[in-house]
Design a protein around this motif. Structure first.
Motif, PDB file in Angstrom:
ATOM      1  N   TYR A  67       0.806  -1.218   0.000  1.00 53.96           N
ATOM      2  CA  TYR A  67       0.000   0.000   0.000  1.00 53.96           C
ATOM      3  C   TYR A  67       0.841   1.271   0.000  1.00 53.96           C
ATOM      4  N   GLY A  68       2.149   1.162   0.125  1.00 52.82           N
ATOM      5  CA  GLY A  68       3.001   2.342   0.166  1.00 52.82           C
ATOM      6  C   GLY A  68       2.889   3.101   1.465  1.00 52.82           C
ATOM      7  N   LEU A  69       2.686   2.396   2.572  1.00 51.66           N
ATOM      8  CA  LEU A  69       2.488   3.021   3.877  1.00 51.66           C
ATOM      9  C   LEU A  69       3.667   2.805   4.813  1.00 51.66           C
ATOM     10  N   GLN A  70       4.816   2.473   4.262  1.00 51.26           N
ATOM     11  CA  GLN A  70       6.000   2.296   5.079  1.00 51.26           C
ATOM     12  C   GLN A  70       6.631   3.640   5.409  1.00 51.26           C
ATOM     13  N   GLY A  71       7.263   3.725   6.592  1.00 53.39           N
ATOM     14  CA  GLY A  71       7.959   4.940   6.986  1.00 53.39           C
ATOM     15  C   GLY A  71       7.017   6.035   7.438  1.00 53.39           C
ATOM     16  N   GLY A  72       7.568   7.252   7.552  1.00 53.04           N
ATOM     17  CA  GLY A  72       6.788   8.391   7.979  1.00 53.04           C
ATOM     18  C   GLY A  72       5.947   8.972   6.853  1.00 53.04           C
ATOM     19  N   ILE A  73       5.285  10.078   7.160  1.00 51.34           N
ATOM     20  CA  ILE A  73       4.367  10.677   6.195  1.00 51.34           C
ATOM     21  C   ILE A  73       5.119  11.209   4.978  1.00 51.34           C
ATOM     22  N   TRP A  74       6.354  11.713   5.180  1.00 50.87           N
ATOM     23  CA  TRP A  74       7.114  12.225   4.050  1.00 50.87           C
ATOM     24  C   TRP A  74       7.513  11.097   3.102  1.00 50.87           C
ATOM     25  N   GLU A  75       7.960   9.972   3.664  1.00 49.01           N
ATOM     26  CA  GLU A  75       8.305   8.817   2.829  1.00 49.01           C
ATOM     27  C   GLU A  75       7.084   8.313   2.065  1.00 49.01           C
ATOM     28  N   GLN A  76       5.932   8.319   2.722  1.00 46.40           N
ATOM     29  CA  GLN A  76       4.712   7.894   2.041  1.00 46.40           C
ATOM     30  C   GLN A  76       4.328   8.867   0.921  1.00 46.40           C
ATOM     31  N   TYR A  77       4.544  10.165   1.159  1.00 43.20           N
ATOM     32  CA  TYR A  77       4.226  11.173   0.152  1.00 43.20           C
ATOM     33  C   TYR A  77       5.115  11.013  -1.076  1.00 43.20           C
ATOM     34  N   VAL A  78       6.402  10.829  -0.864  1.00 49.04           N
ATOM     35  CA  VAL A  78       7.327  10.625  -1.976  1.00 49.04           C
ATOM     36  C   VAL A  78       6.972   9.337  -2.727  1.00 49.04           C
ATOM     37  N   GLY A  79       6.666   8.279  -1.964  1.00 46.40           N
ATOM     38  CA  GLY A  79       6.266   7.025  -2.589  1.00 46.40           C
ATOM     39  C   GLY A  79       4.986   7.157  -3.400  1.00 46.40           C
ATOM     40  N   PHE A  80       4.066   7.989  -2.904  1.00 48.51           N
ATOM     41  CA  PHE A  80       2.813   8.218  -3.634  1.00 48.51           C
ATOM     42  C   PHE A  80       3.088   8.846  -4.993  1.00 48.51           C
ATOM     43  N   TRP A  81       3.936   9.860  -5.054  1.00 47.65           N
ATOM     44  CA  TRP A  81       4.229  10.509  -6.321  1.00 47.65           C
ATOM     45  C   TRP A  81       5.002   9.593  -7.265  1.00 47.65           C
ATOM     46  N   LYS A  82       5.840   8.724  -6.701  1.00 48.08           N
ATOM     47  CA  LYS A  82       6.531   7.759  -7.550  1.00 48.08           C
ATOM     48  C   LYS A  82       5.521   6.818  -8.216  1.00 48.08           C
ATOM     49  N   ARG A  83       4.511   6.422  -7.466  1.00 49.70           N
ATOM     50  CA  ARG A  83       3.487   5.543  -8.029  1.00 49.70           C
ATOM     51  C   ARG A  83       2.637   6.271  -9.061  1.00 49.70           C
ATOM     52  N   VAL A  84       2.373   7.545  -8.812  1.00 49.11           N
ATOM     53  CA  VAL A  84       1.581   8.316  -9.765  1.00 49.11           C
ATOM     54  C   VAL A  84       2.323   8.450 -11.090  1.00 49.11           C
ATOM     55  N   VAL A  85       3.616   8.701 -11.019  1.00 53.95           N
ATOM     56  CA  VAL A  85       4.410   8.910 -12.239  1.00 53.95           C
ATOM     57  C   VAL A  85       4.418   7.656 -13.109  1.00 53.95           C
ATOM     58  N   VAL A  86       4.536   6.495 -12.484  1.00 54.16           N
ATOM     59  CA  VAL A  86       4.605   5.236 -13.248  1.00 54.16           C
ATOM     60  C   VAL A  86       3.246   4.546 -13.351  1.00 54.16           C
ATOM     61  N   LEU A  87       2.185   5.214 -12.815  1.00 52.90           N
ATOM     62  CA  LEU A  87       0.822   4.672 -12.857  1.00 52.90           C
ATOM     63  C   LEU A  87       0.741   3.284 -12.229  1.00 52.90           C
ATOM     64  N   ASP A  88       1.374   3.138 -11.080  1.00 50.76           N
ATOM     65  CA  ASP A  88       1.359   1.864 -10.348  1.00 50.76           C
ATOM     66  C   ASP A  88       0.893   2.138  -8.924  1.00 50.76           C
ATOM     67  N   PHE A  89      -0.348   1.769  -8.626  1.00 50.85           N
ATOM     68  CA  PHE A  89      -0.918   1.997  -7.302  1.00 50.85           C
ATOM     69  C   PHE A  89      -0.982   0.707  -6.484  1.00 50.85           C
ATOM     70  N   GLY A  90      -0.265  -0.299  -6.922  1.00 54.29           N
ATOM     71  CA  GLY A  90      -0.230  -1.544  -6.178  1.00 54.29           C
ATOM     72  C   GLY A  90      -1.433  -2.419  -6.470  1.00 54.29           C
ATOM     73  N   PRO A  91      -1.546  -3.536  -5.738  1.00 54.01           N
ATOM     74  CA  PRO A  91      -2.670  -4.455  -5.957  1.00 54.01           C
ATOM     75  C   PRO A  91      -3.949  -3.959  -5.295  1.00 54.01           C
TER      76      PRO A  91
END
Length: 334
Positions: A67-91
């Motif tokens: 779900y991209g919920l590892q680490g603190g809120i900043w790590e989750q935010y960066v991970g969210f944008w990485k998923r948006v860029v590659v259009l991968d939101f997980g299962p």
């Protein structure tokens, strides 16, 4: 040419800004919800039997990574944008292990087709009838048509949809009332499948058109009623210019500019009608998918659908902004 390029550059900057703000709002809202998707998934997985604490801990760690919920809120935010860029939101939780992107691309064509057809019909027909009613204000047929379309305008989507279901599904059962196409039919660009899709889309499109037609009709009629009293229109009539040309070149073209603005503003709300309509008719689009994702607490799917909706609406508004100078050349210098 330079002024038009500067205009496009400004509009593209607005598009990027709106998309960025919308994505951030989606991230904040989904993370502010009291529902913990990880714990909900664990509760669903362990509801049928006992599981060791070690297995639950491993499951929790794996789900947080998915779900991209590892680490603190900043790590989750960066991970969210990485998923948006590659259009991968997980299962997806509700359709595990199918990826969210697969579910979205499977449902998106249905909603895009439904909204494009219904919006185009509503906008074109509403402006055409409204323009004619404003210019030919003594025409009885247009006056009666105006009363009918304005009568449906304040009625909620679901009331009109249920009325159509009753009429064409039970009283006069000539149209399919659920689904996007006939079941057990080979899907592809073949004649039978296309005909089945068209038949299944008639009632959803009709419900959206019946409710939305009145707004465009009233707006265009009011605009034309004001324009016909302008000096250049009166002068053209006194000069013997054909009424058809006056209506087309002098009245309708000038009245369309505010209507194009209204179309751009209304695009942000078209998914609201899609959600209600698709739920009523069991249409397999992103509106029905969103309802199912919310009920299942499918965090990744909700976030993916929200992100795609933001991008789609922002891109549609950008496209309309690019068409403005074709209707009003003065926009290029604004």
């Amino acid at each position: 040419m330079k002024s038009y390029a500067a205009y496009l550059l400004r509009r593209f900057g607005q598009f990027v800004l709106v998309m960025f703000i919308g994505m951030n709002v989606a991230f904040v809202v989904t993370h502010a919800t009291p529902i913990d998707p990880v714990e909900q998934s664990i509760a669903a997985a362990t509801s049928f039997g006992s599981t060791s604490p070690e297995a639950i801990a491993m499951m929790r760690e794996s789900l947080r990574e998915l779900y991209g919920l590892q680490g603190g809120i900043w790590e989750q935010y960066v991970g969210f944008w990485k998923r948006v860029v590659v259009l991968d939101f997980g299962p997806s939780l509700s359709a595990f292990p199918t990826p969210v992107s697969t579910l979205i691309w499977r449902a998106l064509p249905w909603t895009v087709g439904l909204l494009l057809v219904s919006t185009a019909i509503t906008w074109v027909l509403g402006n055409l009838l409204g323009g004619l009613a404003g210019y030919l204000h003594n025409n009885r047929t247009l006056n009666v048509t105006g009363l009918l379309v304005m009568g449906f305008h304040p009625i909620p989507y679901y009331i009109v949809a249920l009325l159509l279901l009753i009429v064409f599904g039970y009283v006069w059962p000539v149209l399919p009332i659920t689904g996007g196409a006939q079941m057990n039919m080979a899907r592809g660009w073949n004649f039978d499948f296309v005909v089945s899709v068209v038949k299944h889309s008639v009632l959803p499109v009709l419900s959206l058109v019946m409710v939305g037609l009145g707004g465009w009709f009233m707006g265009m009629r009011s605009l034309v009623s004001n324009i016909v009293s302008e000096d250049y229109v009166v002068y053209a009539e006194l000069g013997g210019v054909a009424k058809s040309r006056i209506l087309r070149s002098y009245v309708m073209r000038n009245a369309l500019v505010p209507q194009v603005t209204g179309l751009a503003m209304s695009l942000g709300g078209i998914f609201n009608g899609a959600i209600i309509t698709e739920q009523v008719f069991g249409y397999p689009g992103i509106g029905a998918l969103m309802i199912d994702a919310v009920h299942a607490g499918d965090y990744s799917l909700v976030l993916g659908l929200t992100s795609v909706s933001i991008v789609a609406v922002s891109a549609a508004v950008l496209l309309i902004d690019m068409l403005y100078p074709l209707l009003d050349p003065r926009v290029k210098l604004a």
